[in-house]
Design a protein around this motif. Structure first.
Motif, PDB file in Angstrom:
ATOM      1  N   ILE A   1       1.166  -1.265  -0.283  1.00  0.00           N
ATOM      2  CA  ILE A   1       0.474   0.248  -0.020  1.00  0.00           C
ATOM      3  C   ILE A   1       0.718   1.209   0.195  1.00  0.00           C
ATOM      4  O   ILE A   1       0.274   1.961  -0.515  1.00  0.00           O
ATOM      5  CB  ILE A   1      -0.986  -0.299   0.972  1.00  0.00           C
TER       6      ILE A   1
ATOM      7  N   TYR B   1       0.879   3.953  -2.728  1.00  0.00           N
ATOM      8  CA  TYR B   1       0.769   5.581  -2.512  1.00  0.00           C
ATOM      9  C   TYR B   1       2.271   6.549  -3.312  1.00  0.00           C
ATOM     10  O   TYR B   1       2.226   8.012  -3.255  1.00  0.00           O
ATOM     11  CB  TYR B   1       0.944   5.753  -0.681  1.00  0.00           C
TER      12      TYR B   1
ATOM     13  N   LEU C   1     -11.374   2.163  11.721  1.00  0.00           N
ATOM     14  CA  LEU C   1     -11.857   1.126  10.767  1.00  0.00           C
ATOM     15  C   LEU C   1     -11.501  -0.137  11.796  1.00  0.00           C
ATOM     16  O   LEU C   1     -10.398  -0.180  12.664  1.00  0.00           O
ATOM     17  CB  LEU C   1     -10.777   0.692   9.259  1.00  0.00           C
TER      18      LEU C   1
ATOM     19  N   GLN D   1      -3.830  11.987   3.682  1.00  0.00           N
ATOM     20  CA  GLN D   1      -4.511  11.155   2.719  1.00  0.00           C
ATOM     21  C   GLN D   1      -3.765   9.260   2.633  1.00  0.00           C
ATOM     22  O   GLN D   1      -4.311   8.908   2.016  1.00  0.00           O
ATOM     23  CB  GLN D   1      -3.592  12.015   1.222  1.00  0.00           C
TER      24      GLN D   1
ATOM     25  N   GLN E   1      -6.790   7.709   4.358  1.00  0.00           N
ATOM     26  CA  GLN E   1      -8.115   6.862   3.233  1.00  0.00           C
ATOM     27  C   GLN E   1      -7.407   6.046   2.291  1.00  0.00           C
ATOM     28  O   GLN E   1      -8.265   4.687   2.658  1.00  0.00           O
ATOM     29  CB  GLN E   1      -8.167   7.818   2.914  1.00  0.00           C
ATOM     30  N   LEU E   2      -6.285   6.026   1.752  1.00  0.00           N
ATOM     31  CA  LEU E   2      -5.643   4.829   1.082  1.00  0.00           C
ATOM     32  C   LEU E   2      -5.731   3.521   1.549  1.00  0.00           C
ATOM     33  O   LEU E   2      -6.457   2.569   1.097  1.00  0.00           O
ATOM     34  CB  LEU E   2      -4.809   5.301  -0.115  1.00  0.00           C
TER      35      LEU E   2
ATOM     36  N   ALA F   1      -7.063   2.738   4.417  1.00  0.00           N
ATOM     37  CA  ALA F   1      -8.734   2.074   5.033  1.00  0.00           C
ATOM     38  C   ALA F   1      -9.566   1.508   3.377  1.00  0.00           C
ATOM     39  O   ALA F   1      -9.738   0.638   3.458  1.00  0.00           O
ATOM     40  CB  ALA F   1      -9.375   3.235   5.321  1.00  0.00           C
ATOM     41  N   GLN F   2      -8.803   2.350   2.581  1.00  0.00           N
ATOM     42  CA  GLN F   2      -9.544   2.285   1.457  1.00  0.00           C
ATOM     43  C   GLN F   2      -9.081   0.546   0.721  1.00  0.00           C
ATOM     44  O   GLN F   2      -9.786  -0.203   0.165  1.00  0.00           O
ATOM     45  CB  GLN F   2      -9.503   2.588   0.050  1.00  0.00           C
ATOM     46  N   GLN F   3      -8.284   0.350   0.564  1.00  0.00           N
ATOM     47  CA  GLN F   3      -7.171  -1.069   0.818  1.00  0.00           C
ATOM     48  C   GLN F   3      -7.805  -2.540   1.587  1.00  0.00           C
ATOM     49  O   GLN F   3      -7.804  -3.338   0.746  1.00  0.00           O
ATOM     50  CB  GLN F   3      -6.007  -0.604   0.194  1.00  0.00           C
TER      51      GLN F   3
ATOM     52  N   ARG G   1     -10.198  -2.220   3.065  1.00  0.00           N
ATOM     53  CA  ARG G   1     -12.146  -2.836   3.239  1.00  0.00           C
ATOM     54  C   ARG G   1     -11.772  -3.363   1.611  1.00  0.00           C
ATOM     55  O   ARG G   1     -12.576  -5.035   2.155  1.00  0.00           O
ATOM     56  CB  ARG G   1     -12.640  -1.766   3.224  1.00  0.00           C
ATOM     57  N   GLU G   2     -11.018  -3.901   1.082  1.00  0.00           N
ATOM     58  CA  GLU G   2     -11.403  -3.921  -0.036  1.00  0.00           C
ATOM     59  C   GLU G   2     -11.276  -5.960  -0.071  1.00  0.00           C
ATOM     60  O   GLU G   2     -11.741  -7.044   0.347  1.00  0.00           O
ATOM     61  CB  GLU G   2     -10.288  -3.896  -1.413  1.00  0.00           C
TER      62      GLU G   2
END
Length: 301
Positions: free
Chosen positions: A110, A114, A160, A286, A289-290, A292-294, A296-297
């Motif tokens: 990750i 970024y 999260l 920033q 956010q990335l 947390a998104q990764q 979740r996926e």
């Protein structure tokens, strides 16, 4: 009035536990630090430290001031960084802390993602026990923490949270590979590989075995999850841990993650956390956010 320099000295003494250690870190005379601490205590009207033979420990009043001071100093750094970024192409620094399993592939991947979009951003990554990760975030030594918990954390903001039970990791050719769910009796029939004491996996497993009047003696105990995974991939040893810990590791990608039919082993939460009520620098916000998104996926897979 509480001055920034006094707060800085105070926080460093609280972190290191002694005037001498703080003096070495700050390159400031012990007498100067001592004077600033004395002024703070005079202004507060109470002792901020207990002076013990082996060092200085925060009093209850000191703990309250330390929480405020750490956040104040970090917020000041954030504002200065925002001002500086308007006049120079600086990407900022993101300080990460995690438990061992996330340091080998998940977080580096990750970070790389970024970095491709923000090449000027710098990273630091420390790994430790869940308690260490939470402490580093609480005290501002890390901007973002990723680790496990069995109870809710009150001194951090949880960005999260997701249930992530302890599972059994074993090779496809293992005699238990055909079973959907394993029991503690299944585990006792094979060598076990587990992280050293001080982590949630070990603690929950010890509680589970103890509740059934059983004991276990692992074949392999290590502070590095990658060691456990490599061993399990080549033998009939069962590694205990998380399926996320093997995510993205080519040599361990074939390991099977089996659930364990034991309620205590379900009581583990993955937590992505930041310091409570802290204003995060732009780069940290920033990246968070990335991340947390990764996560979740990956968790949705």
């Amino acid at each position: 009035m509480i001055h920034g320099i006094a707060l800085r000295y105070f926080v460093e003494v609280a972190r290191t536990g002694s005037l001498a250690a703080a003096s070495e870190e700050l390159h400031v005379a012990v007498s100067a630090i001592s004077r600033q601490i004395a002024k703070l205590e005079q202004e507060a009207g109470t002792a901020l430290f207990e002076r013990l033979p082996r060092g200085m420990v925060l009093t209850e009043a000191g703990e309250l001031l330390a929480e405020h001071a750490r956040r104040t100093l970090l917020d000041a750094q954030t504002v200065l960084g925002e001002i500086s970024s308007r006049h120079a192409r600086q990407g900022g620094l993101v300080r990460l802390a995690c438990t061992d399993g996330f340091a080998h592939s998940l977080l580096p991947d990750i970070m790389l993602l970024y970095h491709q979009q923000h090449p000027a951003t710098r990273f630091s990554l420390e790994n430790g026990s869940p308690e260490q990760v939470r402490h580093w975030v609480e005290t501002g030594e890390a901007d973002i923490g990723l680790g496990f918990a069995m109870v809710d954390s009150h001194k951090v903001d949880v960005v999260l949270q997701h249930e992530l039970p302890v599972c059994a990791l074993l090779r496809p050719g293992h005699p238990l590979a055909g079973q959907e769910t394993l029991s503690l009796d299944d585990l006792t029939g094979y060598p076990l590989a587990i992280l050293e004491r001080g982590n949630t996996v070990r603690q929950l497993l010890e509680w589970s075995f103890s509740a059934q009047g059983k004991v276990f003696s692992p074949l392999l105990s290590s502070g590095h999850s990658s060691t456990l995974h490599r061993f399990a991939a080549r033998t009939d040893t069962i590694a205990l841990g998380s399926r996320l810990a093997i995510h993205g590791l080519p040599e361990c990608s074939k390991l099977l993650a089996k659930s364990i039919d034991e309620p205590l082993l379900q009581q583990r939460q993955l937590q992505l956390m930041t310091m409570q009520d802290r204003r995060l620098p732009p780069a940290v916000s920033q990246f968070l956010q990335l991340l947390a998104q990764q996560l979740r996926e990956v968790l949705a897979d």
